[in-house]
Design an enzyme around this catalytic site. Structure first.
Site, mmCIF file in Angstrom:
data_model
loop_
_atom_site.group_PDB
_atom_site.id
_atom_site.type_symbol
_atom_site.label_atom_id
_atom_site.label_comp_id
_atom_site.label_asym_id
_atom_site.label_seq_id
_atom_site.Cartn_x
_atom_site.Cartn_y
_atom_site.Cartn_z
ATOM 1 N N CYS A 160 12.725 29.733 67.258
ATOM 2 C CA CYS A 160 12.322 30.606 68.412
ATOM 3 C C CYS A 160 11.497 31.711 68.346
ATOM 4 O O CYS A 160 11.166 32.070 67.240
ATOM 5 C CB CYS A 160 13.643 31.140 68.873
ATOM 6 S SG CYS A 160 13.835 32.150 70.524
ATOM 7 N N ASP A 206 11.961 34.755 69.252
ATOM 8 C CA ASP A 206 12.615 35.823 69.056
ATOM 9 C C ASP A 206 12.260 36.739 67.848
ATOM 10 O O ASP A 206 12.292 36.276 66.678
ATOM 11 C CB ASP A 206 14.204 35.455 68.743
ATOM 12 C CG ASP A 206 15.111 36.780 69.077
ATOM 13 O OD1 ASP A 206 15.131 37.506 68.076
ATOM 14 O OD2 ASP A 206 15.810 36.656 70.059
ATOM 15 N N ARG A 228 13.789 38.968 65.951
ATOM 16 C CA ARG A 228 14.745 39.101 64.772
ATOM 17 C C ARG A 228 15.094 37.898 63.943
ATOM 18 O O ARG A 228 15.357 37.745 63.073
ATOM 19 C CB ARG A 228 16.236 39.166 65.680
ATOM 20 C CG ARG A 228 16.269 40.532 66.400
ATOM 21 C CD ARG A 228 17.456 40.345 67.330
ATOM 22 N NE ARG A 228 17.559 39.231 68.363
ATOM 23 C CZ ARG A 228 18.433 38.991 69.144
ATOM 24 N NH1 ARG A 228 19.429 39.982 69.554
ATOM 25 N NH2 ARG A 228 18.435 38.037 69.957
ATOM 26 N N HIS A 278 19.430 30.215 67.423
ATOM 27 C CA HIS A 278 20.125 31.479 66.990
ATOM 28 C C HIS A 278 20.878 31.768 67.963
ATOM 29 O O HIS A 278 20.838 31.227 69.125
ATOM 30 C CB HIS A 278 18.832 32.489 66.622
ATOM 31 C CG HIS A 278 18.114 32.983 67.938
ATOM 32 N ND1 HIS A 278 18.677 33.980 68.509
ATOM 33 C CD2 HIS A 278 17.049 32.148 68.409
ATOM 34 C CE1 HIS A 278 18.027 34.062 69.663
ATOM 35 N NE2 HIS A 278 16.895 33.195 69.705
ATOM 36 N N CYS A 312 20.712 33.380 72.053
ATOM 37 C CA CYS A 312 19.352 33.138 72.716
ATOM 38 C C CYS A 312 19.000 33.312 74.128
ATOM 39 O O CYS A 312 19.859 33.102 74.885
ATOM 40 C CB CYS A 312 18.936 31.867 72.283
ATOM 41 S SG CYS A 312 17.382 31.181 72.863
#
Length: 747
Positions: free
Chosen positions: A569, A571, A573, A630, A633
């Protein structure tokens, strides 16, 4: 309660009784040999073995350590017997036990561990050399001299004047000791020292050899209370402290070493020192040698399967029974055989394993100086010499300052100062800093854990002078801000900073010790502005990391050869290299919202992910494709809301259509129930679905079926920072190995 008592007795009978017999068989010959080397009555060795087993075993803090007469103390005892006599030596032993008892009561045991092991090992090696040289003369049929040097000088003459039978017994004993370790395990059940003395005694008796016999007939019944030593009381006090400290240190170091040999309760060092003190008081009163923890007997006890202190106590009981009921058998042992046993023990005390350990820590000089001083000057002098050198080396390490200079391509000079900055390092520090040319722009990294006023004044004075001459200095402190605090007049910390890793690239910018976003830089118009975090981060990378990774990237510049295609992803993080412990060149990475892999022919049409898959599998030849989702999401939250949470983002709503198959699979497996953990369940199901989507591409499916390509699912739980393996929806020979949990530490 009755069942626990019965179980305890059965465990003692099964484990501790056999172990006690093994230690008993080891202890008897060693105790006799050490008594002989100490110049004491042979019965004193047996008394010490009995007291060390029963008293120290019952009162000590270790479950399996065995105490008794120690070879390392033999030189001290020889000197004490020669100076004060045997009964006075027993009083010194008693008083030394009282000192140990007080130290244990006041919980001073840990302080003994501050003694450098290099000193202890060097001392024992020196004692071993002295014992071997002195007893070698007895093996050759003569008598030992007053010092190690004299023994060495007289050795050629002793060899020239051999005494046949006595030499034969000694050589036979040494041969048995050397060969015994190579024999089958069934034979080695009998301890080597006992076997060697038995073979020597039987052979000497069978052939009628002319050897010197041990006389122990009335020694155990002739007892008199110890007397106070006569002479300078300063020397007497020094002797008491020497025996107490040497015996205590050897016992505690042995205790720590034995702790790693068994799975029972860890030792209480203060209780162990207290038990050793009481044991030395008792053995001194009864006319025995000083007692200490002995590594040979303790190791034999642990390896024989001892579980509790019952084994140590019982071994002392067996020695007592033997001394009273079968002491007459000792008269059959040739003195030359005991001397040969001591030669063998002395040689073994020069342990090559210890030399390797101290070499790895740069303490060979301490070891060598201690060993040489013990041999040439004496035990106390050798220990003091070793401690003094160890202290000097430790002080040198603590005050050692390194100054590294590295010019950068932009004309700046990168200077790194490492170590503890004290007044002792100021001369070197000043010399290195003054050598920097005037006007040079300098990046100064202070990788230090302490700075005193003298060091601060040296750096600050140089900085003012350098800036006055047109140079610039950018100071970066990697630990606590010693320089910054001192320059501001704040109160300095009284202790050193705890070590902190200088390269913390994995921390967010906001949590780093130095925040790049706070750096002020001049703009084109001369005004000051806040430097961009990315720009500051790149600058930090060039200063710290680029020189370290340059050799790696020089090789990678020719060609990339990743082994994994990693789809995850977008993302912020998720840091693939962090959660997979991978480095440059390992992962060919594709990132998008939701770690989605559009199915072949799906709408809306997207070629970016497909292009990456084709290039990775058909050009780069990766072995594995990993899809990593993760927790929490946002893309899956949008899918779960049927696009409602995508709001007025048409491009995002179109892209999330590729997650509809994941939602369908979720509804099928969960029955359409929405619960508190539904989002994270969908996140895991989404990973499984994307692995299925990969199989819609013919080339990928062919390589998977041929076993040339593996498909792996990962799920990163952000809150716990844990990585989980996600099993595929369908099992194939190439992916069945992933139908399991992550090993301990990853799940």
């Amino acid at each position: 309660m009755l069942r626990d008592t019965k179980s305890s007795w059965l465990s003692t009978l099964r484990h501790d009784v056999p172990a006690s017999l093994v230690v008993f068989l080891v202890a008897v010959p060693l105790s006799l040999g050490i008594a002989m080397a100490s110049g004491a009555p042979l019965a004193a060795g047996l008394i010490a073995a009995v007291v060390g087993g029963i008293v120290a075993g019952a009162l000590g803090g270790s479950a399996v350590q065995v105490s008794g007469p120690a070879a390392g103390l033999s030189l001290v005892v020889v000197d004490l017997v020669h100076t004060y006599g045997w009964r006075a030596t027993c009083m010194i032993t008693l008083l030394a036990g009282a000192v140990q008892l007080l130290l244990g009561v006041f919980r001073a045991a840990r302080a003994a561990l501050a003694v450098s092991p290099a000193v202890i090992h060097g001392m024992l090696a020196g004692v071993g050399v002295i014992i071997a040289l002195s007893q070698l003369h007895v093996v050759l049929g003569g008598s030992s001299q007053h010092s190690a040097v004299a023994n060495l000088v007289e050795l050629p003459g002793q060899i020239a004047d051999l005494h046949g039978h006595k030499v034969a017994v000694g050589l036979l004993t040494i041969t048995v000791l050397a060969v015994w370790t190579r024999l089958p395990a069934a034979i080695k059940v009998i301890p080597a020292p006992l076997a060697a003395l038995l073979v020597a005694a039987v052979t000497a008796w069978a052939f009628g050899w002319d050897v010197t016999r041990v006389d122990l007939s009335d020694s155990l019944t002739e007892w008199a209370f110890p007397v106070l030593p006569q002479g300078d009381w300063h020397l007497v006090v020094a002797s008491v402290l020497l025996v107490a400290l040497l015996a205590g240190c050897e016992s505690l170091l042995c205790c720590v070493a034995v702790d790693g040999m068994h799975g029972g309760r860890r030792a209480d060092l203060d209780q162990e020192l207290t038990g050793q003190g009481v044991a030395n008081m008792v053995t001194g009163a009864l006319g025995g040698l000083p007692v200490a923890g002995v590594i040979v007997r303790s190791t034999a006890n642990a390896r024989a399967g001892a579980r509790t202190r019952a084994s140590t106590i019982l071994h002392g009981v067996w020695v007592l029974v033997f001394a009273i009921g079968f002491g007459w058998t000792i008269t059959l042992i040739p003195m030359e055989a005991l001397a040969a046993l001591l030669v063998f023990i002395g040689v073994q005390m020069v342990n090559l394993g210890h030399i390797k350990k101290v070499h790895g820590h740069g303490e060979v000089p301490v070891y060598v100086v201690t060993l040489a001083a013990v041999i040439l000057l004496g035990l106390a002098e050798g220990v003091l010499a070793g401690l003094a050198l160890a202290a000097l080396l430790a002080l040198r390490r603590l005050t050692w300052v390194t100054v590294l200079k590295r010019p950068d391509k932009d004309g700046r000079l990168h200077v790194t100062i490492s170590g503890s900055l004290t007044f002792l390092g100021v001369p070197r520090l000043t010399h290195e800093l003054r050598a920097i040319p005037a006007g040079t722009p300098v990046d100064l990294d202070l990788n230090i854990d302490f700075m005193d006023n003298a060091a601060f004044e040296a750096i600050h004075s140089w900085r003012l002078d350098h800036e006055r001459m047109g140079g610039t200095i950018d100071i970066d402190e990697l630990h606590d801000e010693w320089y910054t605090l001192a320059a501001s007049g704040a109160r300095m910390f009284p202790v050193k900073s705890p070590p902190v890793a200088p390269d913390r690239w994995w921390l967010p910018w906001a949590q780093r010790h130095r925040r790049p976003g706070h750096r002020m830089v001049p703009s084109i118009g001369g005004a000051m502005r806040v430097e961009c975090q990315l720009t500051a981060g790149a600058r930090e990378y060039h200063r710290r990391t680029a020189p370290l990774v340059k050799p790696i990237f020089s090789e990678l510049a020719r060609k990339q050869q990743p082994t994994h295609l990693f789809i995850t992803c977008a993302d912020s993080r998720i840091v693939p290299s962090l959660i997979t412990a991978s480095g440059p060149g390992d992962l060919f990475t594709v990132r998008n919202i939701g770690n989605l892999v559009p199915r072949r022919g799906s709408e809306p049409h997207d070629d970016s992910v497909v292009a990456a898959i084709e290039y990775a599998t058909q050009v780069l030849g990766v072995h594995t494709i990993t899809v990593c989702g993760h927790s929490g999401c946002g893309a899956m939250a949008g899918v779960l809301s049927a696009g409602v949470q995508a709001g007025s983002l048409p491009g995002l709503r179109r892209w999330l259509r590729h997650g509809n198959h994941s939602l369908a699979t979720f509804i099928e497996t969960e029955g359409g129930r929405l619960h508190s953990g539904a989002l994270d369940v969908l996140c895991r199901v989404n990973v499984q679905q994307q692995l299925e989507n990969l199989r819609t591409y013919r080339k990928v499916d062919e390589q998977v079926r041929a076993g040339k390509l593996e498909l792996v699912g990962l799920y990163f739980d952000i809150a716990t920072a844990r990585v989980h393996l996600v099993p595929p929806l369908r099992s194939t020979p190439s992916v069945k190995m992933h139908d399991r949990r992550v090993p301990a530490g990853e799940e």
